[in-house]
Design an enzyme around this catalytic site. Structure first.
Site, PDB file in Angstrom:
ATOM      1  CB  SER A  52       4.422 -57.877  -2.541  1.00 22.90           C
ATOM      2  OG  SER A  52       5.297 -57.311  -1.580  1.00 22.90           O
ATOM      3  CG  HIS A 271       3.006 -53.369  -1.086  1.00 21.99           C
ATOM      4  ND1 HIS A 271       2.886 -53.494   0.271  1.00 21.99           N
ATOM      5  CD2 HIS A 271       3.711 -54.459  -1.506  1.00 21.99           C
ATOM      6  CE1 HIS A 271       3.476 -54.614   0.661  1.00 21.99           C
ATOM      7  NE2 HIS A 271       3.988 -55.216  -0.400  1.00 21.99           N
TER       8      HIS A 271
END
Length: 418
Positions: A52, A271
């Site tokens: 990711s 993220h």
């Protein structure tokens, strides 16, 4: 609170954070990942592998709901800038290294083994980063920002990272076998969190953030070490200047990494944001476009003999320390707002053998750090009053077994002290 109690307390919360990204092993699939585009024309044929950190979950517009791949993720930006003839994005959120060879169930969508995307026509491969989900990095990060993690033992995670070394060697060998003419670039992880805590990172203290980043650094160092041993260029995303100024503590529009806030402009918690993807893609493109200065001569064929092949001896402690010492890098950066300017000194590299770092600016100031991530931060105003002058030096002690070595690395004073 005990470690076991803490883990029970955070299990439900950790699941809530990463639930959209969870992936469960599924039966092996033989079909390949569909290319994003294939112009069936001469040119570069690019395949991206990873988790990711490069797939870009939460960044809109999304290419698919299963793996959380964004149309603005690092691989897509690289492929677009290079105008490649074909592009296959095999990266997938929550992917572990096992998903290079085994299919992955991503939000009820079966994602084939990532290596199935590579074939003889492939000419460019970005590998990773991968490995964070093998270590349950999302769960650890959530623990750090909810109840703290600085007192958790590090040795089990260090052992798990070291255990990934043969996996990275294996995947590089398999990529070369599947695509003999492909250039391979191994990507490490960037800076997940800043040195100083803030409200956007929950209850995490400076020590908690340091603990989390130290483990991410060790994983990146392992990837870089294997890449060097296998003669594969290593793209160290930590080398990008500005991570602290663009961390989750910055204004949302300036963030390269998201914190815990749900923001409309995209990027999953903890993220990279769309802006972060742009910066990381630019750094990756620099490595891909860097000219090869020397072409190694083809190996000289050796005469076939009947003597048995003798396995090479493992490197000695002295050889390991020499290689580790040559990989040590020191950084001196100015961080924080102008009125609260600070200088952060840090050491990267060392292949996990660093045991102590002593920082010094000229002869008048020093600090000793005996724990990863081997950093120290001081206010610019105090350093100016002390009239410190460069260069910045880090005297690093490395140890392997009973052997020990010390090396000193120098860099210029950061701009705020010149």
């Amino acid at each position: 609170m005990s470690v076991s109690a803490r883990r029970r307390l955070t299990a439900t919360a950790a699941l809530a954070l990463v639930a959209p990204l969870l992936a469960l092993p599924a039966a092996s699939a033989t079909d390949a990942v569909s290319p994003v585009w294939d112009h069936t024309a001469p040119g570069e044929h690019y395949v991206a592998l990873g988790d990711s950190f490069v797939a870009g979950p939460g960044i809109m517009p999304a290419r698919d709901a299963g793996c959380g791949r964004s149309e603005l993720n690092l691989p897509t930006l690289v492929a677009t800038e290079l105008s490649v003839a074909s592009f296959t994005d095999a990266s997938c959120s929550a992917a572990r290294t096992t998903h290079l060879w085994a299919s992955q169930q991503a939000n009820a969508t079966l994602n084939p083994p990532q290596l199935n995307a590579i074939g003889p026509e492939t000419t460019l491969v970005t590998l990773g980063p991968l490995g964070g989900n093998d270590l349950d990095a999302p769960g650890l990060a959530w623990t750090c920002v909810t109840v703290g993690c600085s007192d958790l033992p590090t040795q089990p995670t260090h052992d798990a990272i070291d255990a990934l070394t043969p996996t990275y060697r294996r995947v590089i060998a398999e990529v070369r076998q599947r695509a003999p003419h492909a250039r391979i670039f191994a990507l490490g992880y960037g800076h997940f969190v800043p040195a100083q805590a803030c409200e956007r990172l929950g209850q995490a203290s400076d020590a908690d953030l340091g603990h989390l980043q130290a483990l991410a650094d060790r994983l990146s160092d392992m990837i870089g070490r294997v890449a060097a041993e296998e003669d594969v260029p290593f793209v160290d995303l930590r080398a990008i200047e500005g991570w602290d100024e663009h961390s989750a503590c910055a204004d949302p529009a300036d963030q390269w990494m998201r914190g815990l806030d749900a923001l409309d402009d995209g990027g999953a918690p903890l993220h990279p944001s769309a802006l972060g993807m742009t910066v990381m893609a630019a750094h990756t493109l620099e490595a891909i476009r860097r000219p090869v200065l020397e072409t190694p001569a083809p190996p000289i064929p050796r005469p076939t003999t009947s003597r048995p092949v003798v396995a090479p001896r493992p490197p000695s402690s002295a050889q390991r320390l020499t290689a580790a010492a040559s990989s040590v890098r020191v950084r001196a950066r100015c961080i924080g707002p102008r009125k609260q300017r600070r200088v952060r000194l840090s050491v990267n590299g060392g292949q996990g053998l660093v045991r102590q770092t002593a920082f010094r600016i000229g002869k008048r100031w020093s600090a000793i750090d005996r724990r990863a991530p081997f950093t120290t931060t001081r206010r610019v105003s105090a350093l100016r009053r002390a009239k410190v002058k460069g260069p910045v030096r880090a005297t690093v002690t490395l140890r392997h077994g009973t052997a020990q070595r010390t090396t000193t690395v120098r860099v210029r004073l950061p701009s705020c002290l010149r």
